[in-house]
Write a protein that holds these residues in place. Structure first.
Motif, PDB file in Angstrom:
ATOM      1  N   VAL B 340       0.843  -1.208   0.000  1.00  0.00           N
ATOM      2  CA  VAL B 340       0.000   0.000   0.000  1.00  0.00           C
ATOM      3  C   VAL B 340       0.870   1.248   0.000  1.00  0.00           C
ATOM      4  CG1 VAL B 340      -1.595   1.357   1.407  1.00  0.00           C
ATOM      5  CG2 VAL B 340      -1.994  -1.081   1.083  1.00  0.00           C
ATOM      6  N   LEU B 343       2.490   1.707  -3.391  1.00  0.00           N
ATOM      7  CA  LEU B 343       1.543   2.251  -4.364  1.00  0.00           C
ATOM      8  C   LEU B 343       1.281   3.734  -4.088  1.00  0.00           C
ATOM      9  CD1 LEU B 343      -1.048  -0.684  -4.467  1.00  0.00           C
ATOM     10  CD2 LEU B 343       0.394   0.055  -6.367  1.00  0.00           C
ATOM     11  N   ASN B 415      -6.030  -2.597  -6.367  1.00  0.00           N
ATOM     12  CA  ASN B 415      -5.511  -1.455  -7.120  1.00  0.00           C
ATOM     13  C   ASN B 415      -5.781  -1.607  -8.615  1.00  0.00           C
ATOM     14  OD1 ASN B 415      -3.952   1.035  -7.109  1.00  0.00           O
ATOM     15  ND2 ASN B 415      -2.429  -0.129  -8.262  1.00  0.00           N
ATOM     16  N   LYS B 418      -9.042  -0.532  -9.490  1.00  0.00           N
ATOM     17  CA  LYS B 418      -9.288   0.864  -9.111  1.00  0.00           C
ATOM     18  C   LYS B 418     -10.009   1.012  -7.766  1.00  0.00           C
ATOM     19  CE  LYS B 418      -7.954   2.384 -13.298  1.00  0.00           C
ATOM     20  NZ  LYS B 418      -6.534   2.653 -13.342  1.00  0.00           N
ATOM     21  N   ASP B 420      -9.438   1.372  -3.628  1.00  0.00           N
ATOM     22  CA  ASP B 420      -8.349   1.825  -2.767  1.00  0.00           C
ATOM     23  C   ASP B 420      -7.645   0.629  -2.109  1.00  0.00           C
ATOM     24  OD1 ASP B 420      -6.662   2.950  -0.944  1.00  0.00           O
ATOM     25  OD2 ASP B 420      -8.062   4.487  -0.296  1.00  0.00           O
ATOM     26  N   PRO B 421      -6.351   0.396  -2.443  1.00  0.00           N
ATOM     27  CA  PRO B 421      -5.647  -0.772  -1.897  1.00  0.00           C
ATOM     28  C   PRO B 421      -5.508  -0.731  -0.381  1.00  0.00           C
ATOM     29  CG  PRO B 421      -4.119   0.679  -3.057  1.00  0.00           C
ATOM     30  CD  PRO B 421      -5.505   1.185  -3.346  1.00  0.00           C
TER      31      PRO B 421
END
Lengths: 452, 452
Positions: B340, B343, B415, B418, B420-421
């Motif tokens: 996270v 990213l 992710n 699309k 939210d990771p």
């Protein structure tokens, strides 16, 4: 306007490098910003890097090197001579970036590179910067700045700015000093442009300005620049002489690192570890907190072991062990995270401890009550024994309230004793919560099965 | 140089306000920066605020209001007339801050305040800014900037800068546009000072510059400014006309909020909640994830329930339930947090999925092996049954490996779709880990007790 380096891009580049096709390579990477170039260098081999680097213009290459990750930069610089590092990189970079890069080299290599720097002033600036710890204002600052003497005439000031501006990439402000180089204030460029010719420097500069001392921590610098919305901050020595300036771009990194530190503590990582680090580094960053969790789990097993007989007779007590543990953990982390974040961004308002206590008690009671009620409905609906239903609900309410209150006060207490409050959000505390949670759960269970 | 507002300070101020001692009050707060003044206003009552505000000079009061928290500002502005807001605040602030404040008012109040603004240009700038979503480049930008036409003579440019500089607080750059107001590039002030008089504007401006469109997201703006170390970024409309500029100080807040969002998701808070918010707000931010945890706990209880007989015969199996659950949770959060964060700050290098898989497998195996060995030694030393010892160790190794791999691939998958990771670090995933963990533990337990 943001360039995204794709796998396709890298593959194409590698083919071109293989073919030594200079023209095509330059067409592909010629317009890249140094940051994007650095990304490219992260994806190719050291040998490919060395070839590619010979095609890039010197200034861009220098800036690219400043953007490389430390591990990649180390491998890259290993392939260059000290003379190349000094002449191609150091002299093309701002003193803070140059000092950061040289600081990463071995002592011997540092000396070699420094001796190869032609410009004695640059060399002495870097030697000076290397003295400071990287986590201080001195470690963040650059030497490049424009300073004028308060007693100079306006013409002399403008001439000096012109002269010095050649050396300084971004001119934000002109600093005004006295004959002893003591910082008096700043002279906004705008003022030079708009004030009538007759106004003297002495009557034009602003004297109430923010400044930091070289030894103040990077964290303090970040707090001050963020709080007062500063783009650039002058750094003075112990007796107030101007020695450098810190720009916001260097501090954005510090702000980000601070935020990441709290995040890492919460996720049980020790130290700043990235997904691209080696297996060994990642393992080392993870194992300490796993072992803390292990130790905690062993203690929890001892707590539960006390109730061997209860479990043998009422095995259903075991079903809800993970639930009680998880709810305590979640409630505790929620309340401590709010406090940790409030402390980190200085948004925690004043207020006495009793007020905070009653507020947290209210939140804990409301949430605990909702959850207890929900699980009670579930247990009744599924026909679970009433002893179990009551035990689970009462224990859940108690655990949520206790965890909420501990979650609030543990970080506040750690902070008072100058220990990083973010420790209160990591595995250490969730483990403590597991222990208290199990203690409460089985104590209530024994009572309930005894009473009912 | 950072002012710290203490409880003592507030107490003293409150006494002075009670006594209406203007001279002493001014001595106490006269030199405070607007940010620090805002902190003071956070600690006193609305009635005290209203009195104190009459003592502060207009420009400082306006800046102070821009630094207030939304809830405090709302209460404060409620006490003022629309005319006072327009004349005392809006006209003294940069257009972006003014628009932010007006945007918080009710529709009716907005119209009233706008109609009270004397300067039609300011009013129209604000009306323009109110159109943009606050999470876009348009919502971040200010209208104040200095622009010159590429065809102007150098004298005209310098005159215009002088004229416009009176309006703009911080002059970083001068923008060069053509006759249609299309942004061509920037003209660094430095260049005007150091280039010889004969060089024309056309040959002096830099045309390769970063820019964003009004509708790009605030997050993209932050990424670009951070990546390319920009202090100010011009904003253009769909056809390239210059409409505003974003400064780094506004973006530092966006960067911080992004980091905080991930932190909050990880700690199981929904929405941006602070310790000073009301009990109701805090409760509402916490309860959703507690209920998710509750639901997960119920599923876990069903999984364990399948093994009622095993627990009745071997109650010692129950002792290690929290340990296995905690280890899976910790290992999972550790690996997902690394992804996270990678990213979030774009530091995740390219590389294929198999490489990541084997790396994570190695880390999981090493850590799992160390932990399994440690708990095996403990169990043997304390004379626990060999079935239990083997079950706990094998389950621990399996759970750590599985959780590490899931922890890596769940955020990557989110992710890709699309989502939210950061969701992969919160209670949702620790709950999933609990379920898999218990399943693995009891399955292995049944096997072991059956075999041995």
């Amino acid at each position: 306007v943001q360039t995204i380096i794709t796998t396709q891009f890298i593959e194409r580049l590698e083919v071109l490098i293989e073919a030594r096709d200079e023209a095509q390579i330059l067409e592909l990477i010629g317009d890249l910003h140094p940051v994007d170039l650095a990304e490219v260098f992260h994806e190719i081999t050291p040998v490919q890097s060395k070839y590619l680097y010979t095609l890039i213009d010197e200034e861009k290459a220098a800036e690219m090197v400043a953007f490389l990750d430390e591990d990649v930069r180390e491998k890259f610089l290993d392939q260059l001579t000290s003379k190349e590092i000094a002449e191609n990189f150091v002299e093309n970079l701002d003193s803070d970036d140059a000092a950061d890069i040289i600081g990463e080299l071995s002592q011997e290599r540092q000396r070699e590179v420094l001796s190869e720097i032609d410009d004695i002033e640059i060399a002495s600036d870097i030697v000076d910067l290397l003295k400071y710890d990287e986590d201080t204002a001195g470690g963040l600052m650059a030497k490049e700045l424009i300073q004028v003497n308060v007693n100079w005439s306006r013409e002399k000031v403008i001439d000096e700015i012109r002269l010095q501006a050649h050396e300084v990439e971004n001119v934000y402000t002109v600093y005004v000093v006295n004959d002893e180089d003591v910082l008096l204030g700043i002279l906004p460029l705008k003022k030079l442009l708009i004030e009538p010719e007759t106004v003297r420097i002495e009557d034009m500069y602003q004297d109430k300005i923010h400044r930091v001392e070289v030894n103040q921590s990077a964290e303090e610098v970040a707090t001050i620049m963020k709080k007062y919305d500063l783009v650039v901050l002058p750094v003075v020595d112990e007796i107030g002489r101007l020695v450098g300036r810190i720009t916001i771009d260097d501090v954005v990194d510090v702000i980000q690192e601070e935020a990441e530190k709290d995040y890492q503590l919460m996720s049980g990582l020790s130290g700043n570890v990235e997904s691209d680090d080696s297996v060994w580094l990642i393992t080392r960053a993870r194992i300490p907190w796993l072992l803390v969790g292990l130790l905690g789990g062993v203690v929890v097993s001892q707590v539960i072991g006390v109730y061997e007989n209860e479990i043998r007779i009422h095995p259903e007590m075991a079903y809800f062990i993970p639930l009680i543990a998880a709810m305590g953990g979640n409630a505790g982390v929620q309340s401590s995270a709010i406090i940790v974040q409030g402390l980190a961004n200085n948004s925690l308002r004043l207020g006495d401890a009793w007020f905070k206590f009653f507020k947290e008690l209210s939140v804990g009671l409301i949430n605990g009550f909702i959850c207890s009620l929900a699980i009670m409905i579930y247990n009744v609906m599924f026909g679970n024994p009433s002893e179990l239903s009551i035990t689970v609900s009462v224990a859940m309410l108690t655990v949520i309230v206790v965890a909420s209150i501990l979650g609030t006060f543990i970080p506040l207490t750690l902070n008072r004793f100058k220990i990083d409050p973010a420790l209160a959000t990591g595995p250490f505390i969730t483990t403590m919560n597991d222990i208290t949670g199990m203690f409460i759960y089985f104590l209530i269970g024994r009572l309930m099965y005894g009473i009912l």
